[in-house]
Design an enzyme around this catalytic site. Structure first.
Site, PDB file in Angstrom:
ATOM      1  N   GLY A   1       0.831  -1.193   0.000  1.00 54.54           N
ATOM      2  CA  GLY A   1       0.000   0.000   0.000  1.00 54.54           C
ATOM      3  C   GLY A   1       0.869   1.247   0.000  1.00 54.54           C
ATOM      4  N   ASP A   2       0.276   2.392  -0.282  1.00 53.53           N
ATOM      5  CA  ASP A   2       1.077   3.606  -0.467  1.00 53.53           C
ATOM      6  C   ASP A   2       1.885   3.980   0.773  1.00 53.53           C
ATOM      7  OD1 ASP A   2      -1.205   4.276   0.926  1.00 53.53           O
ATOM      8  OD2 ASP A   2      -1.758   5.964  -0.353  1.00 53.53           O
ATOM      9  N   ASN A   3       1.240   4.000   1.930  1.00 54.66           N
ATOM     10  CA  ASN A   3       1.971   4.387   3.141  1.00 54.66           C
ATOM     11  C   ASN A   3       3.047   3.372   3.512  1.00 54.66           C
ATOM     12  OD1 ASN A   3       0.799   6.949   4.235  1.00 54.66           O
ATOM     13  ND2 ASN A   3      -1.086   5.766   4.090  1.00 54.66           N
TER      14      ASN A   3
ATOM     15  N   GLY B   1       5.922   3.606   1.035  1.00 59.30           N
ATOM     16  CA  GLY B   1       6.671   4.829   1.317  1.00 59.30           C
ATOM     17  C   GLY B   1       7.535   4.698   2.552  1.00 59.30           C
TER      18      GLY B   1
END
Length: 340
Positions: free
Chosen positions: A143-145, A148
């Site tokens: 997922g993005d978080n 990241g």
């Protein structure tokens, strides 16, 4: 047959309440409060309002996993992204039969689950030829978080980051599942094997800076930071509640709104600017407190996002949160390069 696109819509608020009523243990299993942004309540809305479309569902895929299907032909997902569906037993890292049943779905309609670093397939010959490259392996991803966080090195227990974008996010990697949904903490699988993470989410962070710059006539964020620094910490009695778009952690109140308090005849643009920096900082401190309530120890935070451009704001935040902030080279542009 065909595809059903489901967008993020606030229309599924009633479905969130229905899910929590149908599965009383939802928060303990999924690690989160049922909120409209998750996938499960959106599919419940489709079931209740577009039953013919719901009846045609063969497989439910998250957006990046549909791209994977087109690239590799595999129906697969990673655990970090799938934890945001509300169908995952986050502690056990597997689909929850109870949560799926509540939505009228089965595990047969879900993609296969993989740890983020695992290979889910290879490019099809057709795609490889089209792109002019070999049939390379494709990893599960994240997922993005979570992706990241990997990009900035938040990969072991206690590693943490503070993202100062339009909203503010505190992300902490944990070596076990530590939910605290009662205080609107998100708990998900990390994109790394055998790791989880917690997040506190604050809906207005740097957006408060842009807002007060606009209403006070500042030339921009840099000008506002300079005005605040000239005024100095606790330069007046003014207080700012930074809830311009409601608040997630720890209040979970979409209707609460921001306010300036204790204004007087000496209040000026500089003191308003300082009050906003302090108000956001103390809201972030509230978020850190509820992460600690769940047993997490945070000694330092890596700072990313546009708000990382101001060292002065960092000093204000560090004082409010009583934690060391670490500034990464290039952190102001975010973690995508490191994740890649």
């Amino acid at each position: 047959a065909g595809r059903i696109g489901v967008s993020s819509a606030s229309s599924s608020v009633a479905e969130c309440a229905a899910l929590e009523q149908a599965v009383p243990e939802l928060r303990a299993v999924a690690g989160n409060i049922a909120m409209p942004g998750f996938t499960a309540p959106k599919l419940l809305w489709v079931r209740d309002h577009e039953p013919e479309a719901f009846a045609r569902i063969g497989t439910v895929l998250l957006p990046k996993d549909y791209v994977r299907l087109r690239m590799t032909g595999d129906k697969a997902s990673d655990l970090s992204d799938s934890a945001g569906t509300l169908w995952l037993d986050v502690g056990k890292r597997q689909w929850s039969t109870a949560l799926l049943d509540a939505c009228g779905l089965t595990e047969a309609q879900m993609p296969a689950l993989f740890e983020g670093s695992a290979i889910t397939g290879t490019l099809t010959a057709e795609v490889a030829e089209l792109w002019g490259m070999p049939q390379v392996p494709v990893a599960a991803g994240g997922g993005d978080n979570a992706a990241g966080a990997v990009g900035v090195g938040v990969v072991k227990d206690g590693d943490a980051l503070l993202s100062l974008g339009t909203s503010g996010v505190i992300f902490v990697a944990t070596n076990d599942f530590r939910p605290n949904p009662a205080r609107a903490v998100h708990a998900f699988c990390h994109a790394l094997p055998g790791m989880w993470h917690q997040m506190s989410v604050h809906l207005s962070a740097a957006s408060c800076i842009d807002w007060v710059a606009r209403i006070t006539g500042a030339a921009g964020a840099a000008d506002l930071f300079a005005r605040a620094e000239a005024a100095g910490p606790a330069s007046g009695p003014e207080l700012f509640l930074p809830y311009l778009s409601g608040e997630r952690t720890p209040h979970n109140d979409p209707e609460v709104r921001g306010a300036f308090l204790r204004l007087d005849n000496d209040t000026d643009a500089g003191r308003l600017s300082q009050a906003v920096l302090e108000g956001v900082a103390f809201a972030l401190a509230d978020g850190l407190d509820v992460l600690r309530e769940a047993g997490t120890v945070v000694e330092r935070l890596a700072v990313i996002g546009g708000g990382a451009r101001s060292r002065y704001w960092g000093e204000v935040i560090a004082a409010a949160m009583e934690v060391e902030l670490v500034y990464l080279q290039g952190g102001e542009v975010g973690p995508a390069l490191g994740a890649a």
